[in-house]
Write an enzyme that holds these catalytic residues in place. Structure first.
Site, PDB file in Angstrom:
ATOM      1  N   SER A  42      -5.323   1.967   5.878  1.00 43.00           N
ATOM      2  CA  SER A  42      -5.311   0.533   6.165  1.00 43.00           C
ATOM      3  C   SER A  42      -4.981  -0.274   4.925  1.00 43.00           C
ATOM      4  O   SER A  42      -5.308   0.099   3.810  1.00 43.00           O
ATOM      5  CB  SER A  42      -6.653   0.106   6.747  1.00 43.00           C
ATOM      6  OG  SER A  42      -7.511  -0.238   5.685  1.00 43.00           O
ATOM      7  N   LYS A  43      -4.321  -1.402   5.158  1.00 46.32           N
ATOM      8  CA  LYS A  43      -3.930  -2.304   4.091  1.00 46.32           C
ATOM      9  C   LYS A  43      -5.172  -2.849   3.402  1.00 46.32           C
ATOM     10  O   LYS A  43      -5.170  -3.172   2.234  1.00 46.32           O
ATOM     11  CB  LYS A  43      -3.183  -3.486   4.716  1.00 46.32           C
ATOM     12  CG  LYS A  43      -1.731  -3.549   4.334  1.00 46.32           C
ATOM     13  CD  LYS A  43      -1.131  -4.829   4.835  1.00 46.32           C
ATOM     14  CE  LYS A  43       0.357  -4.636   5.063  1.00 46.32           C
ATOM     15  NZ  LYS A  43       1.047  -5.787   5.534  1.00 46.32           N
ATOM     16  N   ARG A  44      -6.223  -2.985   4.205  1.00 48.52           N
ATOM     17  CA  ARG A  44      -7.447  -3.566   3.674  1.00 48.52           C
ATOM     18  C   ARG A  44      -8.135  -2.650   2.682  1.00 48.52           C
ATOM     19  O   ARG A  44      -8.916  -3.071   1.864  1.00 48.52           O
ATOM     20  CB  ARG A  44      -8.411  -3.898   4.818  1.00 48.52           C
ATOM     21  CG  ARG A  44      -8.140  -5.261   5.386  1.00 48.52           C
ATOM     22  CD  ARG A  44      -9.046  -5.508   6.570  1.00 48.52           C
ATOM     23  NE  ARG A  44      -8.370  -5.116   7.799  1.00 48.52           N
ATOM     24  CZ  ARG A  44      -7.472  -5.865   8.405  1.00 48.52           C
ATOM     25  NH1 ARG A  44      -7.147  -7.035   7.930  1.00 48.52           N
ATOM     26  NH2 ARG A  44      -6.897  -5.466   9.515  1.00 48.52           N
ATOM     27  N   SER A  45      -7.832  -1.360   2.771  1.00 49.27           N
ATOM     28  CA  SER A  45      -8.497  -0.414   1.878  1.00 49.27           C
ATOM     29  C   SER A  45      -7.860  -0.531   0.488  1.00 49.27           C
ATOM     30  O   SER A  45      -6.785  -0.026   0.230  1.00 49.27           O
ATOM     31  CB  SER A  45      -8.335   0.997   2.446  1.00 49.27           C
ATOM     32  OG  SER A  45      -8.522   1.922   1.440  1.00 49.27           O
ATOM     33  N   HIS A  97       0.838  -1.193   0.000  1.00 51.60           N
ATOM     34  CA  HIS A  97       0.000   0.000   0.000  1.00 51.60           C
ATOM     35  C   HIS A  97       0.876   1.247   0.000  1.00 51.60           C
ATOM     36  O   HIS A  97       2.109   1.164   0.075  1.00 51.60           O
ATOM     37  CB  HIS A  97      -1.002  -0.022   1.164  1.00 51.60           C
ATOM     38  CG  HIS A  97      -0.359  -0.149   2.498  1.00 51.60           C
ATOM     39  ND1 HIS A  97      -0.342   0.856   3.415  1.00 51.60           N
ATOM     40  CD2 HIS A  97       0.325  -1.182   3.040  1.00 51.60           C
ATOM     41  CE1 HIS A  97       0.322   0.458   4.481  1.00 51.60           C
ATOM     42  NE2 HIS A  97       0.731  -0.769   4.282  1.00 51.60           N
TER      43      HIS A  97
END
Ligand code: GLU
Length: 464
Positions: A243-246, A23
């Site tokens: 966030s990495k999830r984004s 990211h």
């Protein structure tokens, strides 16, 4: 700050856990490590911290490496992987036990890894015969570091923050290896950085609380610790952690959207480094010549998509229109009769649209949108003069192979003059008939790109 010449070979590393995509924040950490190594003629290393086997995957390793390659932040050696180094960690753990800096602890695991509360050292003072007996009897144990006790401060340096100090007793006897023998993050990182001669650990400030533990391990081994450089975390627009999830902030998503790597690198360099040019696109090599890790600011930068778009647009303007045309040719309308289209008009339209696009997918969208026939609002209904039919006649006399913006411009100019028309009446009429909206790229260019059959079809639509 004046750059301090660093003696010996500077070695930096980027040490991602392959549990997600690279990211923006991680890419910026990798970039700063790369720039500092290159600035000093040193080595930039990559290490996959994959001890969390359940969450790590070879696909993520590959994806991270691909993204780094694409950004031009290439490691100088083959990437290391922590799971390949289990034997080395065991040896190092044995050494720490031998010198009395680590001990077997029989407390239940919930008091082990990740406990915020310092361990109460219950097992530290068990007599050695008893400890040996319990180990031999197969009782599960983890290995803990015998941390310094007492209230004096423990001091360690950070390149950007100066001398940092915490109370010794707040460190506690942290876990070095779990009961299955696997090393914890604190421990593996130290052994790796030492073995690979890492001279500067440049990483996110979220790792600051780990640093006293790691510094203690270095001191216990009698190894020289690297220079610690904790850079501020990149925040999201609401000033919280990116966030990495984004998915929106993954390098891969920008890459898929057709961003240029140069735009990303130039933008990433500005996140905490005031020396990075704000008005130019720079490659990692150029940035490295000017980079000084000591100049990194401690203010948390905010990932600002608008500012990034500015870099995207600058980089897009540097691309060759011819190569973009090759990539985008299929987006232009084809004449239904299969007649030829004039590439010079298509190239000119790309040149028109390019300055407002931050990436190739935006350019593709602009090209497609330029040819959409929209429904005009009522007030914008084209004012159809009695000359409209004659205009259609004048245009239909143009041979399909002569249908290009230059010829169209001349014909329209002649028609306007002959009929004594106001430019606005003629061009607005054409624009509304051909696109349904009152503004956009020059209409003769759009007509040239559309081809005669498409353009005449639109012009003559609804005419009885
Ligand atoms: N593996 C850690 C992470 O992904 C980095 C550890 C370090 O740089 O020391 O955040």
């Amino acid at each position: 700050m004046e750059s301090k010449e660093v003696p010996g070979i500077v070695s930096t590393r980027f040490a991602p856990s392959p549990t997600g995509l690279l990211h923006i924040g991680g890419a910026r950490t990798a970039l700063f490590n790369y720039l500092w190594a290159k600035r000093n003629g040193g080595r930039f290393l990559l290490r996959f911290e994959d001890t969390d086997r359940a969450r790590s995957s070879a696909e993520f390793e590959e994806a991270i490496l691909d993204d780094l390659r694409w950004l031009g932040i290439l490691p100088d050696e083959e990437a290391a992987r922590q799971t390949d180094r289990a034997a080395r960690y065991s040896d190092a753990l044995a050494e720490l036990c031998r010198i009395g800096s680590a001990y077997a602890c029989f407390c239940p695991p919930e008091e082990g890894v990740g406990t915020a509360r310092p361990h109460a050292d219950k097992c530290r003072f068990i007599p050695s015969e008893e400890r040996a007996r319990r180990i031999a009897s197969g009782e599960p144990f983890c290995l803990r570091f015998a941390a310094p006790q007492g209230d004096e401060p423990f001091v360690f340096p950070d390149r950007l923050r100066g001398e940092l100090s915490i109370k010794r007793s707040s460190i506690g006897d942290f876990v070095l290896a779990r009961s299955d023998g696997s090393p914890t993050y604190f421990f593996a990182v130290v052994v790796d950085d030492h073995d690979f001669d890492v001279t500067h650990v440049i990483r996110g400030e979220e790792h600051l609380p780990n640093t006293p533990k790691q510094e203690l391990i270095y001191r216990a081994f009698g190894w020289e610790a690297p220079e610690w450089v904790h850079i501020p975390m990149v925040l999201g627009s609401e000033r919280h952690k990116l966030s990495k999830r984004s998915g929106a902030v993954s390098v891969a998503s920008y890459r898929e959207d057709g961003w240029t790597p140069e735009a990303l690198v130039s933008y990433l360099a500005t996140l905490s480094w005031a020396g990075a040019p704000d008005d130019a696109i720079s490659g990692a090599g150029d940035l490295a010549r000017a980079f000084d890790i000591g100049d990194v600011s401690l203010d948390s930068p905010v990932h600002d998509q608008k500012r990034m778009d500015h870099f995207g647009r600058m980089a897009m303007r540097g691309l060759s229109v011819e190569s973009l045309l090759l990539e985008c040719r299929a987006l232009f309308p084809l004449p239904p009769d299969g007649g030829a289209l004039i590439d010079s008009d298509r190239a000119a339209l790309i040149g028109e649209l390019l300055p407002s696009c931050a990436c190739k997918s935006e350019l593709a969208r602009s090209i497609s949108e330029a040819f959409l026939l929209r429904d005009p609002g009522e007030e914008d209904e084209p004012a159809d003069g009695e000359w409209a039919r004659d205009l259609s006649g004048a245009l239909s006399s143009v041979a399909p192979e002569a249908w290009n913006s230059e010829n169209l411009k001349n014909i329209l100019r002649g028609f306007q003059k002959e009929r004594g028309l106001k430019g606005r009446a003629l061009y607005h009429f054409l624009r509304m008939k051909l696109t349904g909206v009152g503004q956009g790229a020059p209409i003769t260019l759009l007509m040239g790109c559309m081809g005669k059959t498409n353009a005449m079809g639109r012009l003559d639509a609804d005419r009885d």
